[in-house]
Design a protein around this motif. Structure first.
Motif, short mmCIF file in Angstrom:
data_model
loop_
_atom_site.label_atom_id
_atom_site.label_comp_id
_atom_site.label_asym_id
_atom_site.label_seq_id
_atom_site.Cartn_x
_atom_site.Cartn_y
_atom_site.Cartn_z
N MET A 389 0.97 -1.23 0.04
CA MET A 389 0.00 -0.28 0.25
C MET A 389 1.11 1.38 -0.32
N ALA A 390 0.65 2.33 -1.14
CA ALA A 390 0.88 3.89 -0.53
C ALA A 390 0.74 4.51 0.86
N HIS A 391 1.87 4.58 1.30
CA HIS A 391 1.83 5.30 2.60
C HIS A 391 2.11 6.97 2.48
N PRO A 392 1.66 8.32 2.32
CA PRO A 392 1.44 9.36 2.88
C PRO A 392 2.24 9.79 4.03
N MET A 393 3.12 9.85 4.15
CA MET A 393 4.00 10.41 5.06
C MET A 393 4.49 11.93 6.15
N HIS A 441 5.09 10.82 10.85
CA HIS A 441 3.88 9.37 10.99
C HIS A 441 2.97 9.25 9.02
N CYS A 442 2.56 8.09 9.79
CA CYS A 442 1.46 8.06 8.12
C CYS A 442 0.34 8.49 8.48
N HIS A 443 -0.18 9.61 6.99
CA HIS A 443 -0.95 10.09 7.75
C HIS A 443 -2.62 9.69 7.37
N ASN A 444 -2.46 8.13 6.84
CA ASN A 444 -3.53 7.60 6.61
C ASN A 444 -4.34 6.87 7.74
N LEU A 445 -4.85 7.84 8.67
CA LEU A 445 -4.85 7.06 9.77
C LEU A 445 -5.37 6.33 10.16
N PHE A 446 -5.89 5.37 9.22
CA PHE A 446 -6.37 4.01 10.29
C PHE A 446 -4.65 3.20 9.87
N HIS A 447 -3.86 3.42 9.60
CA HIS A 447 -2.19 2.86 9.33
C HIS A 447 -1.74 3.54 10.38
N LEU A 448 -1.95 5.31 11.05
CA LEU A 448 -1.47 5.61 12.41
C LEU A 448 -1.79 4.64 13.05
N GLY A 451 -0.17 1.37 14.18
CA GLY A 451 1.42 1.42 14.50
C GLY A 451 1.95 2.25 13.12
N MET A 452 2.03 2.54 12.21
CA MET A 452 2.67 3.30 11.96
C MET A 452 3.02 5.27 12.11
N PHE A 453 3.64 5.15 12.99
CA PHE A 453 3.54 6.20 13.95
C PHE A 453 5.27 5.99 14.08
#
Ligand code: CU
Length: 462
Positions: A389-393, A441-448, A451-453
């Motif tokens: 998946m792409a991650h908007p960091m 962090h990743c700004h995809n709220l559900f990825h954040l 744990g993507m923080f």
């Protein structure tokens, strides 16, 4: 409060006129504004939805400032739950960054907190809750710091605030994502990149769907500066001007060398300032935001006097573009970071397991540890996405410059958010000139939330 956001955004059209007619007075300090975090009702395709909002005492939604102003805000939490706002993206002292449990405690129900710091950098910015999943329930609003140049130009400005909307509340969406899906996630992963985990019920532009879009009155043959903000929880958009061309003049609020195009990718959290010249034939121009994944779209319409407004379907007929970095490679900043060698390069692996919906960031090869930097360093972040998946960091408290995409070095845009597509590697640099502890962090709220923080911590802070 139902009409408050609409009336502010509809009123944006008159900014240019008042600026042009106002006498040139020395700028007085802006005073403190009260912003209230509250619940409100919006209308989505004929049904009422109760969601969060950020309003001024006047009822106006969001905040518009001018270059030279301060963020001078008393923020009142009128909710029955803890909350707060992150100022996306300014360079405040780190204690005022509004990230609960990192920069300070969340704001308790009924409490207020004062913020005061220079509103820099200027440009198209926004604010949103960083507490739990409140952002998905629309706890977000525009925060525009109008550039002196933009004010002097007299050009009409239109804010376009994009959100993704579900009738499910955010906790339910997240719980559904984390449910075991036998075979489902693995099959998706095997089939190729995954575009959007969440099936949204609607996309909103200034709170409205295309069943009842905002129609903005503009001058025939006039120029309009669109300030477009992707405030979605997890949807990357492509801004589509159809047969028209627009000129991209700023990304994430920072000026770029003007770039003409009809389509502009806009990842979660990013902003694009696009200047559109209205056609000489007097026709109306739809500005569409097409979400990645299912062909769902939102938008507004720019209408000169007498221009006909056609009904635009919410569901587009062609698959929307996949948001990538092709246009990013073409962007050049008006003001790049000073040229200097990198003092510290930090490897950041973006990791995840599609089974169980777990996402992560391994900084220096270790999940859960901060990246330590020293005040004064030029820091490079090497973001390597090993997922599908792409991650908007997004980095807090600093602007970075994009310097390399998949091995291709260039002097790219100065930003605060960059999409890292599946299997891609993106390098950015920033100057460590704002000591403290910062979210990255990743700004995809559900990825954040999954744990993507990570954090960037200056030596001497911990
Ligand atoms: Cu992500």
């Amino acid at each position: 409060m139902r009409m408050s956001r609409r009336s502010l955004l509809a009123g944006a059209g008159s900014l240019a006129v008042s600026a042009a007619l106002a006498p040139r007075l020395a700028k007085a300090a802006n005073g403190q504004k009260v912003l209230r975090i509250e619940t409100r009702q919006i209308d989505v395709n004929g049904k009422a939805a109760t969601r969060y909002g950020v309003v001024q005492a006047s009822g106006a939604f969001g905040l518009t400032l001018e270059q030279g102003d301060d963020i001078d805000v008393r923020l009142a939490n009128t909710l029955t739950v803890p909350s707060g706002l992150h100022w996306h993206e300014f360079d405040p002292p780190w204690r005022q960054d509004g990230v609960p449990y990192l920069s300070g405690p969340p704001i308790a129900p009924g409490a207020s907190v004062d913020y005061k710091f220079p509103a820099v950098p200027v440009g198209t910015r926004w604010m949103h809750s960083h507490f739990g999943l409140q952002e998905q329930d629309l706890l977000a609003a525009p925060l525009i710091v109008r550039e002196t140049d933009a004010i002097k130009s007299g050009m009409q400005e239109v804010v376009v605030f994009l959100e993704d909307f579900s009738w499910r509340n955010a906790e339910t969406i997240f719980a559904d994502l984390r449910k075991p899906q036998p075979g489902g996630m693995d099959m998706k992963a095997a089939a190729g990149p995954d575009l959007n985990d969440v099936d949204y019920d609607a996309y909103l532009a200034n709170d409205r769907t295309l069943a009842d879009p905002q129609v903005v009155d503009v001058e025939r043959n006039g120029e309009v500066r669109l300030r477009i903000i992707n405030a979605a929880g997890s949807t990357n958009f492509t801004i589509d001007l159809g047969a028209m061309e627009g000129t991209l003049v700023a990304v994430d609020g920072n000026p770029v060398v003007p770039l003409k195009a009809s389509r502009f990718p806009l990842a979660v959290s990013q902003r694009a300032d696009i200047v559109v010249r209205m056609p000489a034939d007097g026709s109306a121009v739809p500005v569409l935001a097409r979400g990645e994944g299912p062909p769902l779209q939102a938008g507004i319409v720019l209408r000169p006097p007498g221009g006909a407004v056609a009904r635009i379907p919410e569901k587009g007929d062609a698959p929307p573009p996949v948001v990538g970095l092709e246009q990013e490679l073409l962007l050049r900043p008006v003001t790049p970071l000073p040229v200097r060698p990198v003092d510290r390069s930090v490897p950041v692996d973006l990791t995840g397991s599609m089974t169980g919906y777990i996402w992560g960031m391994a900084v220096n090869g270790l999940g859960g540890l901060p990246a330590t930097v020293a005040h004064g360093e030029r820091v490079e972040l090497v973001m390597r996405n090993v997922t599908m998946m792409a991650h908007p960091m997004h980095l807090h408290g600093h602007s970075f410059q994009v310097t390399e995409i998949n091995g291709q070095a260039f002097s790219g845009a100065v930003r605060d958010g960059i999409l890292v597509p599946p299997k891609a590697t993106v390098k950015v640099v920033f100057d460590a000139n704002n000591p403290g502890m910062w979210a990255f962090h990743c700004h995809n709220l559900f990825h954040l939330a999954a744990g993507m923080f990570a954090t960037i911590v200056y030596e001497g802070f911990s």
